[in-house]
Design an enzyme around this catalytic site. Structure first.
Site, PDB file in Angstrom:
ATOM      1  N   HIS A  42      -4.553   0.805  -6.172  1.00  8.65           N
ATOM      2  CA  HIS A  42      -4.446   1.403  -4.786  1.00  8.65           C
ATOM      3  C   HIS A  42      -5.866   1.334  -4.142  1.00  8.65           C
ATOM      4  O   HIS A  42      -6.078   1.028  -3.035  1.00  8.65           O
ATOM      5  CB  HIS A  42      -4.221   3.076  -4.560  1.00  8.65           C
ATOM      6  CG  HIS A  42      -4.525   3.869  -3.493  1.00  8.65           C
ATOM      7  ND1 HIS A  42      -5.549   4.383  -3.209  1.00  8.65           N
ATOM      8  CD2 HIS A  42      -3.639   3.790  -2.340  1.00  8.65           C
ATOM      9  CE1 HIS A  42      -5.530   4.598  -1.884  1.00  8.65           C
ATOM     10  NE2 HIS A  42      -4.603   4.253  -1.518  1.00  8.65           N
ATOM     11  N   ILE A  44      -6.195   9.130  -0.260  1.00  6.74           N
ATOM     12  CA  ILE A  44      -6.312   8.756   1.175  1.00  6.74           C
ATOM     13  C   ILE A  44      -5.533   7.913   1.534  1.00  6.74           C
ATOM     14  O   ILE A  44      -5.260   6.875   0.728  1.00  6.74           O
ATOM     15  CB  ILE A  44      -7.709   8.736   1.363  1.00  6.74           C
ATOM     16  CG1 ILE A  44      -7.962   8.440   2.972  1.00  6.74           C
ATOM     17  CG2 ILE A  44      -8.239   7.411   0.905  1.00  6.74           C
ATOM     18  CD1 ILE A  44      -8.026   9.807   3.826  1.00  6.74           C
ATOM     19  N   HIS A  88       1.442   4.510  -2.892  1.00  5.56           N
ATOM     20  CA  HIS A  88       1.563   6.278  -2.350  1.00  5.56           C
ATOM     21  C   HIS A  88       2.955   6.665  -2.697  1.00  5.56           C
ATOM     22  O   HIS A  88       3.282   7.684  -3.366  1.00  5.56           O
ATOM     23  CB  HIS A  88       1.473   6.145  -0.790  1.00  5.56           C
ATOM     24  CG  HIS A  88      -0.110   6.067  -0.563  1.00  5.56           C
ATOM     25  ND1 HIS A  88      -0.685   7.231  -0.068  1.00  5.56           N
ATOM     26  CD2 HIS A  88      -0.796   5.231  -0.327  1.00  5.56           C
ATOM     27  CE1 HIS A  88      -1.782   7.024   0.190  1.00  5.56           C
ATOM     28  NE2 HIS A  88      -2.170   5.829   0.162  1.00  5.56           N
ATOM     29  N   ASN A 100      -6.527  -0.292  -0.405  1.00  2.00           N
ATOM     30  CA  ASN A 100      -6.841   0.659   0.423  1.00  2.00           C
ATOM     31  C   ASN A 100      -8.288   0.564   1.227  1.00  2.00           C
ATOM     32  O   ASN A 100      -8.342   0.589   2.370  1.00  2.00           O
ATOM     33  CB  ASN A 100      -6.661   2.090  -0.158  1.00  2.00           C
ATOM     34  CG  ASN A 100      -6.993   3.183   0.793  1.00  2.00           C
ATOM     35  OD1 ASN A 100      -5.983   3.759   1.385  1.00  2.00           O
ATOM     36  ND2 ASN A 100      -8.050   3.812   1.187  1.00  2.00           N
ATOM     37  N   HIS A 120       0.881  -1.262   0.085  1.00  4.73           N
ATOM     38  CA  HIS A 120       0.065  -0.002   0.093  1.00  4.73           C
ATOM     39  C   HIS A 120       0.821   1.168  -0.069  1.00  4.73           C
ATOM     40  O   HIS A 120       0.749   2.075  -1.009  1.00  4.73           O
ATOM     41  CB  HIS A 120      -1.087  -0.126   1.244  1.00  4.73           C
ATOM     42  CG  HIS A 120      -1.739   1.195   1.385  1.00  4.73           C
ATOM     43  ND1 HIS A 120      -2.171   1.626   2.490  1.00  4.73           N
ATOM     44  CD2 HIS A 120      -2.393   1.928   0.346  1.00  4.73           C
ATOM     45  CE1 HIS A 120      -2.880   2.862   2.460  1.00  4.73           C
ATOM     46  NE2 HIS A 120      -3.004   2.826   0.988  1.00  4.73           N
TER      47      HIS A 120
HETATM   48 FE   FE2 Z   1      -3.979   4.764   0.261  1.00  7.01          FE
END
Ligand code: FE2
Length: 911
Positions: A762, A911, A575, A766, A570
């Site tokens: 993602h 996020i 990110h 997530n 993740h």
């Molecule tokens: Fe995330």
């Protein structure tokens, strides 16, 4: 009115130079139509409606009838008008109101907003771009009272009839305060309305003296930049790159690179010092440069900005108000700044274990009593988890996580444990087992003997009569192997207070029903001596004692899984690895570059959420360190995976599946791949989205890049990719696997990977975090005890009260509730989320109508995929996503409502 415009337009065309320009555009479009295979009639219709709807109804209404006042034929000047859309804050505090009134007053006495149109053409006399007169935004002070979200202003310009087409608008804000400019539309030119999507904060001249430059929505490759815009294109990029010096102000728009030297705070003591990530010692991707002063204790560490003060990200990267406010990051901030301190204060004195599973259930039913009251402000920001205020105390009630919603006991069963390896929140670590026993790639010189303790007899009874070799040959054996990710860190992790981990391997057998069954778990510790018990194998239970052993072993596997999921799959692989590509895109590609326009929605908010993560999540003593077993070594585990595992060329779904051996190339299959676990929900849904993305990107790239030469000669594009690799991923820039960028197909491949990582990959990793992790026994982020051997002092405790022992090995009440509050927030979609297949300003984001049309086709394909996913979730033959109490796999279903929904694929990592 439109008739008047048409007439006026044509009368201008006859004597203006944009006749030739229009012809160029048309022929370019014709060429493109063929390439994209789009029905020209459709395009025509779309184009007509595109013009009709331009700027939205309010914008059209704001244009007065006398917009294009007839100017006598003899005068070669005419008037055009800009309709400028400014977005207002929906909530104003006193400071905002005063500032607004101050600007209204100042506007009246001439400190206003000044605009100037710039032509795409050069004036042969001055050799400078043709420009209109400067004009001010009208009626700013009158509109101060308007309460709407969007306020439309106008400005009128006079231009020569040979002005050509406006390609840029410059703007000077003489107010004291910034404002958010959404878009501008110029009406009155013969070519029809010219759109300028802006979505940018325009700073006050006092803070940023230069003029702001906005380009129209017409994309241009650098070599095709109209003469009038060339210098401005370069000037704007120079500004965005900055000079790499000094501390960044929050109002800056500068994109630059730096290493991760701001995670620790050595000034607070040695416990808060952390190694720098990035550089030859510990390779890591680069992050956005903030330029703060070094710490006092360590000149190489950057000083920190602690919450609630904001971290620098370029101004336009900051979250919009709706995201800042009630949802997502607003909530995240509320959780970090208010809730966690309150949890700590309420629970730390009595930091106890869960006494029974009913204690965990009560977090969803009765709620958790907070002994310290929470401010009213927090209540507003935390609609979920629900906080109920009772005088000086508060009651924190969590939502029931999805894993408990259909079958409360599914999590404890082996079938669900295995199902989550292919349809849970971390479905990307399973591999086909090709060698038994499995082998380590670590260096035995450093880590000692590394032979696996797994023997054929451990698994033979679970292979439906097959030998191990037969099962391997028939692709029936799979493994989730966390051995090499953890083993190098275990001595240090297990020396931490209250942290215990193994390096685990789990072997799965693929049943004839297409489901997986865990058949052995290997638990490794670093070798400690010749007769050490550093390795053990736990197999499916045969009695009560072995059942508890098995449950503890699965908890350790899930805890390994939770760590690798968060730190590697993740955080690192989506990110952190995306950030360099985003920084380089802003620095090297103009906003008018077609590839920038393509990537733009996939870069939204990533820098901001990553900055927030550096401040509070991945920092020393931050949420990640305190909630995950590896503690202060979390980010080193992440960095080790970057060095040892991460390869950009393998980050697309097909390559990743092939690398893990779970798919083989097969040209007879729809995506050119055959899955060896046929009902692998993440992979099979992922391939649908992957193909749709690839088709869309290919149409787009082929439109602008007909030949390899065009790709090679595009200086901005090449500079973007070169910088992403050589600066953004500097520590591994010499790796021989970096894809080259020398043809349209290379570009398709690179861009599809990036968009896939930002969107579907993602989302898959997530938005299941709370649904699967919100019940900590299902995925304990942290383990506090190892599994005792018979004869160990702890073994007696284990045998006398195994449930108590089990719960004491899981996170404590404080650790669990803290983790739950954070992952609940991280799993939340905000109301302004933009999902795959959607774009802001869908009809005007680009000036190339064929591209708008192709995007609508891509959107339609995404909607079809959503239907197909729904169908699959109702197909009883697909037992990994449909069956008694089985959760459907929706993490790759494109759309979602706001909130924690366990579905929805946003365009970007936000996020
Ligand atoms: Fe995330």
């Amino acid at each position: 009115m439109s008739l008047a415009k048409e007439i006026m337009g044509y009368s201008v065309i006859e004597r203006s130079s944009f006749v030739s320009t229009s012809k160029v555009i048309l022929s370019h479009n014709r060429q493109a139509k063929q390439k994209l295979g789009v029905n020209p009639a459709l395009i025509h219709q779309r184009r007509v409606s595109l013009r009709k709807g331009s700027g939205g109804p309010a914008a059209v209404a704001a244009i007065s009838e006398d917009l294009v006042k007839a100017v006598p034929e003899s005068v070669v000047k005419f008037k055009v008008r800009a309709v400028v859309t400014v977005r207002q804050k929906s909530k104003e505090d006193l400071k905002d109101t005063i500032a607004k009134h101050w600007d209204a007053l100042a506007d009246r006495i001439g400190r206003n907003v000044v605009l100037q149109l710039v032509s795409t053409e050069i004036d042969p006399k001055t050799r400078a771009p043709k420009k209109s007169n400067e004009a001010v935004l009208k009626d700013w002070s009158k509109k101060t009272q308007v309460k709407a979200e969007r306020v439309h202003y106008t400005a009128e310009f006079t231009v020569d009839s040979n002005f050509g087409i406006p390609g840029a608008i410059t703007m000077t804000n003489k107010h004291r305060n910034e404002f958010f400019l959404e878009s501008m539309t110029i009406e009155g030119f013969a070519c029809g309305p010219v759109h300028f999507p802006c979505n940018s904060w325009v700073q006050s001249k006092k803070d940023h003296p230069g003029k702001r430059i906005f380009f129209s929505n017409k994309p241009y490759l650098p070599s095709e930049t109209p003469a009038g815009l060339k210098a401005m294109r370069e000037e704007e990029l120079r500004y965005l790159r900055g000079d790499g010096k000094g501390e960044r102000k929050l109002s800056d728009r500068i994109y630059d690179f730096d290493i991760y030297n701001d995670l620790g705070n050595p000034d607070k003591g040695i416990d808060f010092a952390r190694p720098t990530l990035g550089g030859s010692k510990i390779p890591y991707p680069r992050r956005c440069r903030t330029g703060r002063a070094p710490t006092y204790t360590d000149i190489n560490a950057e000083s920190r900005v602690e919450k609630p003060l904001p971290m620098y990200v370029p101004r336009d990267e900051q979250f919009e108000e709706s995201k800042q406010d009630t949802f997502s990051t607003g909530r995240l901030k509320a959780v970090l700044h208010n809730l966690i301190p309150s949890l700590k204060a309420s629970l730390s004195a009595n930091n106890h274990d869960f006494n029974g599973f009913s204690d965990i259930d009560s977090l969803y039913k009765e709620g958790l009593l907070l002994k310290v009251g929470l401010q009213d402000e927090l209540l507003k920001k935390l609609p979920l988890p629900k906080v109920v205020q009772e005088s000086s105390q508060g009651l924190l009630k969590y939502d029931t996580p999805k894993i408990l919603s259909k079958d409360r006991f599914a999590w404890i069963r082996d079938d669900e444990f295995a199902r989550q390896a292919i349809a849970g929140v971390n479905p990307v670590n399973i591999e086909r087992l090709t060698v038994f026993p499995p082998k380590s790639n670590l260096d035995p010189e450093v880590y000692g003997p590394l032979e696996s303790a797994l023997k054929e007899e451990h698994i033979l009874g679970h292979l439906n009569g097959m030998s191990v070799q037969q099962a391997i040959d028939e692709n029936k054996l799979f493994i989730v192997d966390y051995h090499d990710a953890y083993l190098p860190f275990l001595d240090r992790i297990n020396a931490l207070d209250g942290r215990k981990a193994y390096a685990t391997r789990t072997i799965y057998f693929l049943t004839s029903r297409g489901t997986l069954k865990p058949i052995a778990i290997e638990l490794s510790l670093p070798p400690q001596g010749p007769s050490s018990r550093s390795k053990r194998v736990v197999t499916p239970p045969v009695d009560a004692t072995s059942n508890w052993m098995w449950q503890l072993a699965k908890a350790h596997v899930n805890s390994n899984c939770a760590g690798v999921h968060q730190l590697v799959n993740h955080w690192l692989r989506t990110h952190a690895c995306m950030e360099p590509f985003i920084l380089a895109a802003h620095r090297q590609m103009s906003a008018m570059h077609p590839i920038f326009k393509l990537l733009d929605p996939h870069m939204r908010y990533t820098l901001e959420i990553n900055a927030l993560a550096r401040q509070s999540l991945i920092s020393a003593d931050g949420v990640i360190e305190s909630c995950f077993t590896p503690g202060r070594y979390c980010m080193e585990i992440s960095a080790a995976a970057y060095t040892n595992f991460w390869r950009f060329d393998k980050e697309d779904l097909p390559s990743d599946l092939i690398r893990r051996g779970v798919a083989v190339p097969d040209s007879t299959q729809p995506h050119g791949l055959r899955l060896l676990i046929e009902d692998y929900p993440y992979a099979s849904d992922g391939l649908l989205i992957w193909s749709a993305l690839e088709n869309w990107v290919r149409s787009y790239v082929n439109y602008y890049y007909p030949t390899p030469a065009v790709v090679c000669n595009d200086q901005e594009l090449q500079a973007w990719y070169t910088e992403s690799v050589n600066v953004g991923h500097a520590d591994i820039r010499h790796a021989d696997w970096w894809p080259k960028l020398a043809s349209p197909e290379d570009l398709v491949s690179i861009l599809t990977k990036i968009i896939w990582l930002a969107s579907a990959q993602h989302a898959a990793l997530n938005f299941g975090q709370y649904p699967y992790g919100g019940f900590v026994p299902n995925r304990p982020p942290l383990m506090r005890r190892l599994i005792p051997f018979e004869g160990d002092p702890e073994y007696t405790n284990f045998v006398s009260d195994p449930q108590k022992y089990y719960l004491s090995a899981l996170p404590s009440l404080l650790q669990a509730t803290k983790f739950m509050a954070v992952v609940d927030t991280l799993s939340t979609h905000s109301p302004d989320e933009e999902y795959i297949g959607e774009r802001q300003q869908p009809s005007i984001w680009t000036g190339d109508a064929e591209i708008v049309e192709a995007f609508y086709e891509f959107s339609a394909e995404i909607r079809q995929i959503e239907k197909e996913i729904e169908r699959r979730n109702n197909d009883p033959t697909l037992r990994n996503r449909c069956g008694a109490g089985v959760l459907p796999y929706e993490l790759l279903a494109p759309s979602s409502e706001p909130g924690v929904t366990c579905r929805g694929v946003p365009n970007s990592i936000s996020i």
